[in-house]
Design a protein around this motif. Structure first.
Motif, PDB file in Angstrom:
ATOM      1  N   GLU A  13       0.227 -41.838  23.516  1.00  0.00           N
ATOM      2  CA  GLU A  13       0.336 -42.232  22.120  1.00  0.00           C
ATOM      3  C   GLU A  13      -1.025 -42.270  21.440  1.00  0.00           C
ATOM      4  OE1 GLU A  13       2.329 -45.952  21.982  1.00  0.00           O
ATOM      5  OE2 GLU A  13       4.086 -45.187  23.001  1.00  0.00           O
ATOM      6  N   GLN A  14      -2.037 -42.720  22.129  1.00  0.00           N
ATOM      7  CA  GLN A  14      -3.367 -42.852  21.552  1.00  0.00           C
ATOM      8  C   GLN A  14      -4.341 -41.937  22.282  1.00  0.00           C
ATOM      9  OE1 GLN A  14      -4.335 -46.962  21.942  1.00  0.00           O
ATOM     10  NE2 GLN A  14      -2.962 -47.592  20.312  1.00  0.00           N
ATOM     11  N   PRO A  15      -4.678 -40.790  21.655  1.00  0.00           N
ATOM     12  CA  PRO A  15      -5.639 -39.897  22.309  1.00  0.00           C
ATOM     13  C   PRO A  15      -6.992 -40.590  22.454  1.00  0.00           C
ATOM     14  CG  PRO A  15      -4.687 -38.884  20.341  1.00  0.00           C
ATOM     15  CD  PRO A  15      -4.200 -40.286  20.401  1.00  0.00           C
ATOM     16  N   GLU A  16      -7.729 -40.164  23.443  1.00  0.00           N
ATOM     17  CA  GLU A  16      -9.042 -40.743  23.674  1.00  0.00           C
ATOM     18  C   GLU A  16      -9.981 -40.425  22.524  1.00  0.00           C
ATOM     19  OE1 GLU A  16     -10.836 -39.991  27.428  1.00  0.00           O
ATOM     20  OE2 GLU A  16      -8.895 -39.902  28.410  1.00  0.00           O
ATOM     21  N   LYS A  17     -10.973 -41.247  22.347  1.00  0.00           N
ATOM     22  CA  LYS A  17     -11.981 -41.000  21.329  1.00  0.00           C
ATOM     23  C   LYS A  17     -12.988 -39.995  21.850  1.00  0.00           C
ATOM     24  CE  LYS A  17     -11.686 -45.410  19.048  1.00  0.00           C
ATOM     25  NZ  LYS A  17     -12.391 -46.602  18.608  1.00  0.00           N
ATOM     26  N   VAL A  18     -13.492 -39.185  20.954  1.00  0.00           N
ATOM     27  CA  VAL A  18     -14.545 -38.241  21.292  1.00  0.00           C
ATOM     28  C   VAL A  18     -15.859 -39.006  21.253  1.00  0.00           C
ATOM     29  CG1 VAL A  18     -15.711 -36.112  20.605  1.00  0.00           C
ATOM     30  CG2 VAL A  18     -13.248 -36.357  20.245  1.00  0.00           C
ATOM     31  N   PHE A  48     -17.137 -42.682  16.291  1.00  0.00           N
ATOM     32  CA  PHE A  48     -16.353 -42.012  17.325  1.00  0.00           C
ATOM     33  C   PHE A  48     -14.886 -42.086  16.946  1.00  0.00           C
ATOM     34  CE2 PHE A  48     -20.061 -44.025  19.346  1.00  0.00           C
ATOM     35  CZ  PHE A  48     -20.730 -42.873  19.733  1.00  0.00           C
ATOM     36  N   GLY A  49     -14.253 -40.932  16.819  1.00  0.00           N
ATOM     37  CA  GLY A  49     -12.847 -40.880  16.452  1.00  0.00           C
ATOM     38  C   GLY A  49     -12.072 -39.969  17.386  1.00  0.00           C
ATOM     39  N   ARG A  50     -10.813 -39.736  17.068  1.00  0.00           N
ATOM     40  CA  ARG A  50      -9.976 -38.872  17.901  1.00  0.00           C
ATOM     41  C   ARG A  50     -10.344 -37.402  17.756  1.00  0.00           C
ATOM     42  NH1 ARG A  50      -4.239 -41.004  16.170  1.00  0.00           N
ATOM     43  NH2 ARG A  50      -5.455 -41.746  14.431  1.00  0.00           N
ATOM     44  N   GLU A  51     -10.858 -37.016  16.593  1.00  0.00           N
ATOM     45  CA  GLU A  51     -11.184 -35.611  16.323  1.00  0.00           C
ATOM     46  C   GLU A  51     -12.650 -35.278  16.593  1.00  0.00           C
ATOM     47  OE1 GLU A  51      -9.103 -33.195  14.526  1.00  0.00           O
ATOM     48  OE2 GLU A  51      -7.398 -34.491  15.026  1.00  0.00           O
ATOM     49  N   GLU A  70     -22.347 -33.329  14.635  1.00  0.00           N
ATOM     50  CA  GLU A  70     -20.943 -33.545  14.979  1.00  0.00           C
ATOM     51  C   GLU A  70     -20.574 -32.839  16.272  1.00  0.00           C
ATOM     52  OE1 GLU A  70     -18.399 -32.375  11.782  1.00  0.00           O
ATOM     53  OE2 GLU A  70     -19.094 -33.991  10.480  1.00  0.00           O
ATOM     54  N   LYS A  71     -19.696 -33.474  17.014  1.00  0.00           N
ATOM     55  CA  LYS A  71     -19.118 -32.894  18.227  1.00  0.00           C
ATOM     56  C   LYS A  71     -17.611 -32.855  18.005  1.00  0.00           C
ATOM     57  CE  LYS A  71     -18.549 -33.824  23.167  1.00  0.00           C
ATOM     58  NZ  LYS A  71     -18.880 -34.772  24.249  1.00  0.00           N
ATOM     59  N   ARG A  72     -17.044 -31.643  17.938  1.00  0.00           N
ATOM     60  CA  ARG A  72     -15.613 -31.455  17.715  1.00  0.00           C
ATOM     61  C   ARG A  72     -15.035 -30.587  18.839  1.00  0.00           C
ATOM     62  NH1 ARG A  72     -13.617 -33.065  12.927  1.00  0.00           N
ATOM     63  NH2 ARG A  72     -15.148 -33.753  11.414  1.00  0.00           N
ATOM     64  N   PRO A  73     -14.463 -31.209  19.858  1.00  0.00           N
ATOM     65  CA  PRO A  73     -13.949 -30.461  21.006  1.00  0.00           C
ATOM     66  C   PRO A  73     -12.896 -29.405  20.659  1.00  0.00           C
ATOM     67  CG  PRO A  73     -14.114 -32.773  21.549  1.00  0.00           C
ATOM     68  CD  PRO A  73     -14.387 -32.652  20.077  1.00  0.00           C
ATOM     69  N   LYS A  74     -12.122 -29.612  19.608  1.00  0.00           N
ATOM     70  CA  LYS A  74     -11.084 -28.633  19.252  1.00  0.00           C
ATOM     71  C   LYS A  74     -11.677 -27.292  18.822  1.00  0.00           C
ATOM     72  CE  LYS A  74      -7.286 -31.661  18.075  1.00  0.00           C
ATOM     73  NZ  LYS A  74      -6.282 -32.023  17.078  1.00  0.00           N
ATOM     74  N   LEU A  75     -12.951 -27.267  18.427  1.00  0.00           N
ATOM     75  CA  LEU A  75     -13.596 -26.015  18.009  1.00  0.00           C
ATOM     76  C   LEU A  75     -14.328 -25.327  19.155  1.00  0.00           C
ATOM     77  CD1 LEU A  75     -15.006 -27.070  14.524  1.00  0.00           C
ATOM     78  CD2 LEU A  75     -12.913 -25.817  15.034  1.00  0.00           C
TER      79      LEU A  75
END
Length: 114
Positions: A13-18, A48-51, A70-75
C-alpha cells in the motif's frame, strides 16, 4: 457465496521513499562544501518522497532554491536517474552517473581570475 479481496500487506500500500545513499550524499555534499567555502551557498534542504529524492540548494534560506539535485528511479531506463534542475525549473543536466551530472555545478565554481 461472494469472495472478498484479501487485505494487502502494508508495504504494498505504501511504496518506499526514495532516498540518497551514503555515496550519493557524500558526492553532493562535497560539491556543496566547495560552494559554501567560496561564500556562494549558505543553506540546503532535503526531501524524500515516493517518486523522488531532492537536495535543494539555497543562497539564503528565505529564497527559492538555486538548484535541485533530484534522484528519480523511474527514469533509470530513460533519461537517467539523476538531474540538476535550475531555479526556474530548467534541466541543466541529466544522466545515469551522479558525479557526471554534478559537473554542471562544478563548472560554475571555476571562474577566471580578474
Amino acid at each position: 457465496m461472494t469472495m472478498e479481496a484479501l487485505p494487502t500487506s502494508s508495504t504494498a500500500e505504501q511504496p518506499e521513499k526514495v532516498t540518497f545513499d551514503r555515496r550519493e550524499l557524500s558526492a553532493i555534499l562535497r560539491v556543496y562544501g566547495f560552494f559554501v567555502a567560496a561564500g556562494e551557498w549558505r543553506d540546503y534542504a532535503m526531501s524524500f518522497g515516493r517518486e523522488a529524492a531532492v537536495f535543494a540548494i539555497f543562497r539564503r534560506s528565505a529564497e527559492v532554491p538555486l538548484y535541485r539535485v533530484e534522484k528519480r528511479p523511474k527514469l533509470r531506463a530513460k533519461q537517467g536517474i539523476y538531474a540538476v534542475i535550475g531555479s526556474e525549473g530548467q534541466v541543466l543536466r541529466r544522466g545515469h552517473e551522479l558525479e557526471a551530472v554534478l559537473k554542471v555545478l562544478e563548472r560554475k565554481l571555476i571562474r577566471p581570475v580578474d
